[in-house]
Design an enzyme around this catalytic site. Structure first.
Site, PDB file in Angstrom:
ATOM      1  N   LYS A  33       0.817  -1.213   0.000  1.00  0.00           N
ATOM      2  CA  LYS A  33       0.000   0.000   0.000  1.00  0.00           C
ATOM      3  C   LYS A  33       0.852   1.266   0.000  1.00  0.00           C
ATOM      4  O   LYS A  33       0.375   2.324  -0.408  1.00  0.00           O
ATOM      5  CB  LYS A  33      -0.982  -0.011   1.175  1.00  0.00           C
ATOM      6  CG  LYS A  33      -1.903  -1.244   1.219  1.00  0.00           C
ATOM      7  CD  LYS A  33      -2.531  -1.577  -0.095  1.00  0.00           C
ATOM      8  CE  LYS A  33      -3.451  -2.793  -0.140  1.00  0.00           C
ATOM      9  NZ  LYS A  33      -2.974  -4.058   0.379  1.00  0.00           N
ATOM     10  N   TYR A  73     -12.070 -14.986   2.640  1.00  0.00           N
ATOM     11  CA  TYR A  73     -11.074 -13.936   2.899  1.00  0.00           C
ATOM     12  C   TYR A  73     -10.655 -13.949   4.373  1.00  0.00           C
ATOM     13  O   TYR A  73     -11.507 -13.947   5.266  1.00  0.00           O
ATOM     14  CB  TYR A  73     -11.660 -12.562   2.537  1.00  0.00           C
ATOM     15  CG  TYR A  73     -10.750 -11.422   2.932  1.00  0.00           C
ATOM     16  CD1 TYR A  73      -9.581 -11.189   2.223  1.00  0.00           C
ATOM     17  CD2 TYR A  73     -11.031 -10.626   4.028  1.00  0.00           C
ATOM     18  CE1 TYR A  73      -8.714 -10.168   2.600  1.00  0.00           C
ATOM     19  CE2 TYR A  73     -10.182  -9.603   4.412  1.00  0.00           C
ATOM     20  CZ  TYR A  73      -9.017  -9.377   3.692  1.00  0.00           C
ATOM     21  OH  TYR A  73      -8.164  -8.373   4.083  1.00  0.00           O
ATOM     22  N   TYR A 126      -2.638 -12.976   2.523  1.00  0.00           N
ATOM     23  CA  TYR A 126      -2.347 -12.691   1.109  1.00  0.00           C
ATOM     24  C   TYR A 126      -1.185 -13.541   0.586  1.00  0.00           C
ATOM     25  O   TYR A 126      -1.377 -14.429  -0.244  1.00  0.00           O
ATOM     26  CB  TYR A 126      -2.005 -11.204   0.923  1.00  0.00           C
ATOM     27  CG  TYR A 126      -3.117 -10.273   1.342  1.00  0.00           C
ATOM     28  CD1 TYR A 126      -4.120  -9.931   0.443  1.00  0.00           C
ATOM     29  CD2 TYR A 126      -3.173  -9.737   2.628  1.00  0.00           C
ATOM     30  CE1 TYR A 126      -5.145  -9.075   0.809  1.00  0.00           C
ATOM     31  CE2 TYR A 126      -4.195  -8.876   2.999  1.00  0.00           C
ATOM     32  CZ  TYR A 126      -5.172  -8.555   2.096  1.00  0.00           C
ATOM     33  OH  TYR A 126      -6.188  -7.722   2.457  1.00  0.00           O
TER      34      TYR A 126
HETATM   35  C1  LIG Z   1      -3.775  -5.321   0.198  1.00  0.00           C
HETATM   36  C2  LIG Z   1      -2.806  -6.432   0.144  1.00  0.00           C
HETATM   37  C3  LIG Z   1      -2.696  -7.259  -0.986  1.00  0.00           C
HETATM   38  C4  LIG Z   1      -3.630  -7.160  -2.151  1.00  0.00           C
HETATM   39  O1  LIG Z   1      -3.360  -6.048  -2.948  1.00  0.00           O
HETATM   40  P1  LIG Z   1      -4.557  -5.457  -3.786  1.00  0.00           P
HETATM   41  O2  LIG Z   1      -3.954  -4.338  -4.529  1.00  0.00           O
HETATM   42  O3  LIG Z   1      -5.622  -5.067  -2.820  1.00  0.00           O
HETATM   43  O4  LIG Z   1      -5.039  -6.554  -4.687  1.00  0.00           O
HETATM   44  C5  LIG Z   1      -1.729  -8.227  -1.009  1.00  0.00           C
HETATM   45  N1  LIG Z   1      -0.918  -8.410   0.049  1.00  0.00           N
HETATM   46  C6  LIG Z   1      -0.993  -7.659   1.152  1.00  0.00           C
HETATM   47  C7  LIG Z   1      -0.089  -7.962   2.263  1.00  0.00           C
HETATM   48  C8  LIG Z   1      -1.944  -6.644   1.239  1.00  0.00           C
HETATM   49  O5  LIG Z   1      -2.024  -5.916   2.354  1.00  0.00           O
END
Ligand SMILES: *Cc1c(COP(=O)(O)O)cnc(C)c1O
Length: 330
Positions: A49, A263, A289
């Protein structure tokens, strides 16, 4: 507009390292797995992010806003990095984090990213999934405006066309590193959530006319929904850059076999992947993730989908503070 002309605030530690994982590659009998360390972007413990926020926060500042507002699950890494960006720039931050994950251990509710959000000084709300709707955000924004604040709303995951530009820029960084190391990239693996990361990487590859296969692994269902999101966002990001080539659709690939029950809910394959990579490489993944995306990559390798000499980039998008929220499963 050229990417270099889009307003950007420096928030991330860049470039992030590109590292070879020799022991994981040997263990699987190939391919040659490399990791792009976006878990090392800084901004309160790293993650993807930070790259998106560089563009989003620049727009907030240009509009004279004084408060960042965003949303996500209770353990949102995006919320934590938004809180950190706000603190660093002297802005307020309000986080609306609906309880969308049916997981409620004390660690999940208080540790990991929640602890860090509080430490970073963000205002926090945890509505139930039923209480939460788009109108909940409108209410927060209206309330802030009534108090004389000027809020800037960042959609979930920072996944807007502008936010995705962070990953168009990141592709340039990766391709430069791969060229210096003389690695021909065969495949790039990335988790696909709100899809801005996947979309930005795809847009970057298309702009650079790079033929790498980009494989997303969904972190929530379904592959078809994620593919539609990725295609739309990638196309819109390319439009910001005045790209006029063919449609991106044929290059969008998302696999949702590793989501499990939903999720933020653990799977055996995720737990195996997180432990394996920790023990073979001293590298920490996350439970929501990158653990699921790595489970996907391990599966493709075991199925013999790659030649042993293929070079595969695993894009580590961060999320490691989430490990503490899931203490019990490890
Ligand atoms: C938000 C996030 C993702 C996913 O990214 P997106 O752009 O929302 O698809 C992947 N890994 C981590 C650790 C995240 O925080």
């Amino acid at each position: 507009m050229k990417l270099a002309d889009v307003a950007r605030v420096r928030l991330a530690h860049l470039p992030t390292p590109l590292e070879f994982l020799p022991r994981l590659s040997d263990y699987l009998g190939g391919p040659r797995i490399w990791v792009k360390r976006d878990d090392q972007t800084g901004l309160a413990l790293g993650g993807n992010k930070a790259r998106k926020l560089e563009f989003l926060v620049a727009e907030a500042l240009a509009q004279g806003c004084d408060t960042l507002v965003t949303t996500g699950g209770p353990q949102s890494n995006h919320a934590r990095q938004t809180a950190a960006a706000a603190a660093k720039l002297g802005l307020h931050c309000e986080l609306v984090l609906p309880r969308v994950v049916p997981w409620s251990t004390p660690e999940y509710e208080q540790s990991g990213n929640v602890l860090l959000d509080r430490l970073l000084g963000a205002g926090l709300e945890f509505p139930t999934a039923e209480e939460f709707s788009p109108q909940s955000i409108d209410k927060v924004l209206t309330g802030l405006t009534a108090q004389g604040r000027k809020p800037y709303f960042i959609p979930v995951g920072g996944s807007t066309p502008l936010g995705a530009l962070g990953y168009v820029l990141a592709v340039g960084e990766l391709l430069g590193q791969a060229q210096d190391l003389q690695i021909p990239i065969h495949t790039i693996v990335v988790p696909t959530g709100s899809a801005g990361t996947h979309a930005g990487i795809l847009a970057g590859l298309i702009e650079a006319e790079h033929p790498a296969h980009l494989q997303g692994f969904a972190v929530s269902a379904t592959a078809r929904e994620k593919e539609a999101l990725v295609a739309t966002l990638a196309q819109q990001a390319l439009e910001l850059l005045e790209y006029t080539g063919p449609a991106v659709g044929p290059r969008v690939h998302v696999d949702d076999r590793f989501v499990g029950p939903g999720y933020g809910l653990p799977t055996d394959a995720m737990i195996e992947a997180v432990k394996l990579v920790a023990r073979l490489e001293g590298l920490l993944l996350d439970p929501v993730y990158t653990g699921k995306a790595m489970a996907g990559l391990i599966d493709l390798a075991r199925q013999g989908k790659f030649a042993p000499t293929d070079h595969v980039i695993f894009w580590h998008t961060g999320g490691t503070p989430g490990l503490f929220a899931y203490q019990q499963i490890f």
